[in-house]
Structure formats: structure tokens, C-alpha cells
Design an enzyme around this catalytic site. Structure first.
Site, mmCIF file in Angstrom:
data_model
loop_
_atom_site.group_PDB
_atom_site.id
_atom_site.type_symbol
_atom_site.label_atom_id
_atom_site.label_comp_id
_atom_site.label_asym_id
_atom_site.label_seq_id
_atom_site.Cartn_x
_atom_site.Cartn_y
_atom_site.Cartn_z
ATOM 1 N N LYS A 159 37.751 -13.507 33.014
ATOM 2 C CA LYS A 159 38.538 -14.455 33.725
ATOM 3 C C LYS A 159 39.470 -13.492 34.738
ATOM 4 O O LYS A 159 40.465 -12.959 34.437
ATOM 5 C CB LYS A 159 39.645 -15.182 32.946
ATOM 6 C CG LYS A 159 40.186 -16.315 33.974
ATOM 7 C CD LYS A 159 41.690 -16.919 33.289
ATOM 8 C CE LYS A 159 42.790 -15.743 34.150
ATOM 9 N NZ LYS A 159 43.018 -15.993 35.461
ATOM 10 N N GLU B 169 45.694 -3.081 28.258
ATOM 11 C CA GLU B 169 46.150 -2.194 29.393
ATOM 12 C C GLU B 169 47.343 -2.621 30.194
ATOM 13 O O GLU B 169 46.693 -3.429 31.069
ATOM 14 C CB GLU B 169 44.902 -1.542 29.999
ATOM 15 C CG GLU B 169 44.957 -0.512 31.003
ATOM 16 C CD GLU B 169 43.799 -0.194 32.028
ATOM 17 O OE1 GLU B 169 43.876 -0.090 33.247
ATOM 18 O OE2 GLU B 169 42.707 -0.284 31.290
ATOM 19 N N CYS C 61 48.316 0.856 38.026
ATOM 20 C CA CYS C 61 49.240 0.812 37.145
ATOM 21 C C CYS C 61 49.534 2.402 36.787
ATOM 22 O O CYS C 61 50.525 2.917 35.996
ATOM 23 C CB CYS C 61 48.356 0.401 35.782
ATOM 24 S SG CYS C 61 46.850 1.038 35.720
ATOM 25 N N GLU D 119 58.494 -1.441 36.678
ATOM 26 C CA GLU D 119 57.272 -0.938 37.358
ATOM 27 C C GLU D 119 57.222 -1.757 38.619
ATOM 28 O O GLU D 119 57.558 -2.700 39.120
ATOM 29 C CB GLU D 119 55.971 -1.635 36.634
ATOM 30 C CG GLU D 119 54.769 -1.210 37.402
ATOM 31 C CD GLU D 119 53.466 -1.437 36.568
ATOM 32 O OE1 GLU D 119 52.441 -0.806 36.635
ATOM 33 O OE2 GLU D 119 53.636 -2.638 35.735
#
Length: 512
Positions: A193, A268, A302, A403
Site C-alpha cells: 500500500k 523505518e 528520512c 523532523e
């Protein structure tokens, strides 16, 4: 190789889908067919214009169930083949990807808003992934263990069966290939997905893999929302493992859902990586590296080096040099060949980036470059943000702790090696990090002391399918790529074979 995108790209996308999928009608790819979802309509937005260019329907539970059935059947066929035969078909997957590379890159460019030159590189890397794992198919071997009995004891690496993979919007085709290749190399079938915001390239990838000869239904792409389609896939009895690439918040929810079914996860997640510059470094290379670490992909990575830690003796010089170079970066429409920084992918993320920069300024950070939305000809309503350098940042500021996932670097000063390590590790994340220094001993010390799954010395963002990748802390657990990534898709079975002619019966039981 330049191409023209008119309006929002509707016609270009329709033509590319017709070429690559055989239809311009978009949906999920299940058992070799494009199928229309049963749920709510989802609009795909061109990040460069802020306007919709395609609408499709959320897959929903019924289509997930069909995909799971197809995956179960295809996995049995795939696992019954010889390992060498599977490897040959995976090699053909790479051939097919390369043959369609330019069209795939253009589709990714329009739908994800990534500069076309970056998209071409990522498509090439996806082909490399299938080449690499093609070679592993007939080399997944167990061990013979010298147990202190008359038994032959050996291990087998066996597939889970069906794995569900959930991938993000920032690098859809790259993360799709990153996970599909090792999964099918190990003998599994896949329910993938992608983000509902960027499903096109991954769906086409599945079609190309089937055309290469892998069994129909081995790789199914279920397109839709996380709370509906994603949840249905995780809860499907067919799913035996979940792999998620995305935010820590969503990763925690997925891990909880998997734990409720007692199935394992690979997560992750995010990062707030420290890129550390010492005064003995080659500053020319360090400045270029600092830009590459955070401004490629508009910072939507990331492993982005969003914290630039600089020794106080060269702090002002590095800030000025990075800021000066940053002002020269070509920000523009992603399909222009000279564009280096494209738009943020979506409005929500654009708002997040702007909010963090505003908070940083309010907390005392100063803008050395950028700091505002970008005004781009032809992209008046797009999500463009100027590459930004924030100076005088303290590590406890929100902009240095959260982040940002945008083209923003926070520059933080330090006094010595111990402080640099402390600052680098003062984060709940632990995905990546780097150091720039002429002292090789210091380079090794920093690599050992900084809590990160990947660490570079005098470089940044070198990533290859041969090397394991993953994080510490809230950056997740488990590994992608390399041999370690392959083993994430296998279960180890221990087999005991009695070889003695008159073997003793354990526990004293009698055969009479």
C-alpha cells in the site's frame, strides 16, 4: 530529454498510464488487473500547481481480500520454482524497469513533484535493486550445526508467505522497489500500500514485474487510505509480516496493530540526523556535502542532515558559505531539467515546514538564507519553499528536535568532540549521521559514539542496495537492503535428523 507539462499534467499522466499500465483508468493492481476501489474518492494533487490531476477510489476491504487471495496462490507457485528460476525472472524485472525508465521518471516527477533528474536516478536504482536480489535467490543458505549428538542439525531460511508493505509519499518508486525486491527474492508475495498521495509509479512497477514473468498476483498494489485499506491489509489473515516506512506516530500505531495479531514488523521511521563539521575538515567539500545532505529532494528524506553541527572556530565561515551557496540553488518546476529543488509534496507538509521555521525564528534562530515560500513562475499555487539556513539554533529548540522533512537546515555550534557527540545523540531519533574531519581516528570514534544506523565519514547520503539500512531509537527497528534486509523476509527453521542406527530414546520412554 526535457518534456513539457501543461496545466496540471492531466493529459501527460493519462498518456503515461495508458503506455505503462495499458489503461488510463486508475485503481489498485490486483492479480494482474487494474481494479476500481469501492471507497471514497481520492484526489491526486500536482505539488507544483496545487491542483488535482487525477481522481481514484479507495480500495477498501473487499479488494484487499481479493489481493490477499491472489497473493496466497501466487506465493505457492513462486516458492515451488527453483531458486535459479526465480533469480532469472528477477533479473528480467530489472531489464523491464530500464526499458520503461524515462516514462517512469516522468510519471514520478509529475505526481510526486520531484525534479526529473532525481527521478531518473531513483528509477535506475530500483532496477539495480532487482539485479542485486536476483543474484541472491540461489544463495540463501542455512547452516549445518555440529550439535553434540548423533543428529544432523541444519537450518533453512523460509519465506513468511505474504507480507504487507506500506510506503511513503516522499520516494514512492524507490521505497517500493527497496522493499519488493528482497521480499520476493526470499520467496514471499506482497501486498503493497503506497501513500494515497503518490500511488502511480508503484502501481506501474507491479505491472512491469508481472510482464517480466513473475506469477500473476505475486505483487499486488492496493491503493487507498491508511485507516481503511492499510488497516484491512494489516488485519488480513494472509499477512504474516508488516513493513512500514513513514512517521514515528503512524509506525507506533502499525506496530501495535501487528502486535495484536502477534506478527512481526520492520519499521523505518523518521530522523533528525546530525552532520558534524570539525575545523580540520576540507571545508569546500563539507559545504557541498551540507547542501546535498538536506536540500536534495527538497529535504523530504528520512536521512536528511537537517542538523548541521559546526565547531565554533569555523561556525561563522561555514554558515556564510552554506548560506551563500544555498541562495544559488535552482528552485523550480520539477519537470525543468535545471531544477535542483522542487516543491514540497503536499499542503500539510508545507504548513509543517513553515510552522517549524517560524517557531525557530521566534525562539531566537536567525535566517541566513531562505525562510519563506518560493515564488515560482508557472507554479503560483504550488508548495514551493525556499531552501533555508537557520543560524544560532540551540539543540533544544523545536526546529532542532522535530523532523522537518523540508529544505531547512539548522546550524548549531559546538566546542569539542565530546560536545558534538552529546548534541548528536540529544535526539529521540537515530537514523543517520556524518562527520567531516581530516583526523581518521576521530572519524572512527564519532562513527562508534553517535547513535545512528548509518554513519558517513567525509561524505553524506551514500546509500546502496548492498548495504543494510535502518535506525536506532524512534527511527525504528529492523533493516532494509543488503543481506540483513533480505533476512528480514525469512524465517529460520531448525531441522533435526537422527543418523544413529540404534538411537537412544529421549526421556527414558520404552518402545515396548
Amino acid at each position: 530529454m526535457s518534456f513539457v507539462v501543461e496545466n496540471n499534467g492531466e493529459q501527460q499522466v493519462a498518456a503515461l498510464l495508458q503506455e505503462l499500465l495499458g489503461t488510463s483508468d486508475f485503481g489498485s493492481f490486483v492479480n494482474g488487473e487494474v481494479v476500481t476501489g469501492h471507497g471514497d474518492e481520492i484526489n491526486l494533487i500536482n505539488p507544483a500547481t496545487g491542483q488535482a490531476f487525477l481522481t481514484y477510489r479507495d480500495a477498501g476491504k473487499a479488494i484487499v481480500a481479493d489481493a490477499a487471495d491472489a497473493a496466497i496462490n501466487a506465493q505457492k507457485v513462486w516458492w515451488s520454482m527453483t531458486a535459479s528460476a526465480r533469480g532469472q525472472l528477477m533479473w528480467q524485472c530489472g531489464v523491464n524497469i530500464r526499458a520503461a525508465a524515462e516514462s517512469l521518471a516522468r510519471l514520478e516527477c509529475i505526481s510526486a513533484g520531484k525534479p526529473i533528474r532525481d527521478c531518473r536516478v531513483e528509477v535506475a536504482k530500483v532496477a539495480d535493486m532487482f539485479d542485486y536480489y536476483a543474484g541472491w535467490c540461489d544463495k540463501i543458505m542455512g547452516q549445518v550445526i555440529p550439535v553434540p549428538t548423533s543428529h544432523l542439525n541444519y537450518t533453512r531460511h523460509e519465506p513468511y508467505g505474504v507480507v504487507t508493505q506500506i510506503t511513503p509519499w516522499n520516494a514512492p518508486i524507490f521505497t517500493g522497489g527497496w522493499q519488493i525486491a528482497p521480499a520476493i527474492c526470499a520467496g514471499n508475495a506482497v501486498l503493497l500500500k503506497p501513500s494515497e498521495l503518490t500511488p502511480l509509479s508503484t502501481t506501474v512497477l507491479a505491472k512491469l514485474l508481472e510482464q517480466a514473468g513473475i506469477p500473476r498476483g505475486l505483487v499486488n498494489v492496493i491503493n487507498g487510505l491508511g485507516q481503511t485499506t492499510g488497516t484491512a491489509a494489516i488485519n488480513s489473515p494472509a499477512t504474516k509480516k508488516v513493513v512500514f516506512v513513514g512517521s514515528p506516530k503512524t509506525g507506533a500505531q502499525i506496530a501495535s496493530a501487528a502486535a495484536a495479531r502477534v506478527i512481526p514488523c520492520v519499521l523505518e521511521l523518521g530522523g533528525k540526523s546530525a552532520n558534524i563539521v570539525f575545523p580540520d575538515a576540507d571545508l569546500d567539500r563539507a559545504v557541498v556535502g551540507a547542501q546535498a545532505a538536506v536540500f536534495s529532494a527538497a529535504g523530504q528524506s528520512c536521512v536528511s542532515g537537517s542538523r548541521l553541527l559546526v565547531h565554533q572556530s569555523v561556525y561563522d565561515e561555514v554558515v556564510e558559505r552554506v548560506a551563500s551557496a544555498t541562495r544559488k540553488l535552482a528552485v523550480g518546476l520539477p519537470w525543468h531539467e535545471d531544477t535542483m529543488v522542487g516543491p514540497i509534496n503536499n499542503q500539510k507538509q508545507f504548513n509543517h515546514v513553515h510552522s517549524l521555521v517560524s517557531d525557530g525564528i521566534a525562539d531566537g534562530a536567525t535566517v541566513a538564507a531562505g525562510g519563506t515560500a518560493g515564488a515560482i513562475a508557472g507554479g503560483a499555487n504550488g508548495y514551493f519553499y525556499q531552501p533555508t539556513v537557520l543560524a544560532n539554533v540551540k539543540n533544544n529548540m523545536r526546529v532542532a528536535q522535530e523532523e522537518i522533512f523540508g529544505p531547512v537546515v539548522s546550524v548549531i555550534s559546538f566546542n569539542d568532540e565530546e560536545e558534538a557527540i552529546a548534541l548528536a545523540n540529544d535526539s529521540r531519533f537515530g537514523l543517520a549521521g556524518a562527520v567531516w574531519t581530516a583526523d581518521s581516528g576521530r572519524g572512527h570514534r564519532m562513527a562508534a559514539e553517535v547513535n545512528a544506523g548509518t554513519f558517513w565519514v567525509n561524505g553524506y547520503k551514500s546509500i546502496n542496495v548492498m548495504s543494510p539500512f535502518g535506525g536506532f531509537g524512534e527511527s525504528g527497528y529492523g533493516r532494509s537492503s543488503g543481506y540483513e534486509g533480505l533476512l528480514e523476509y525469512t524465517q529460520t527453521k531448525s531441522v533435526w535428523v537422527e543418523t544413529a542406527k540404534d538411537a537412544a530414546i529421549q526421556f527414558g520412554y520404552s518402545i515396548q
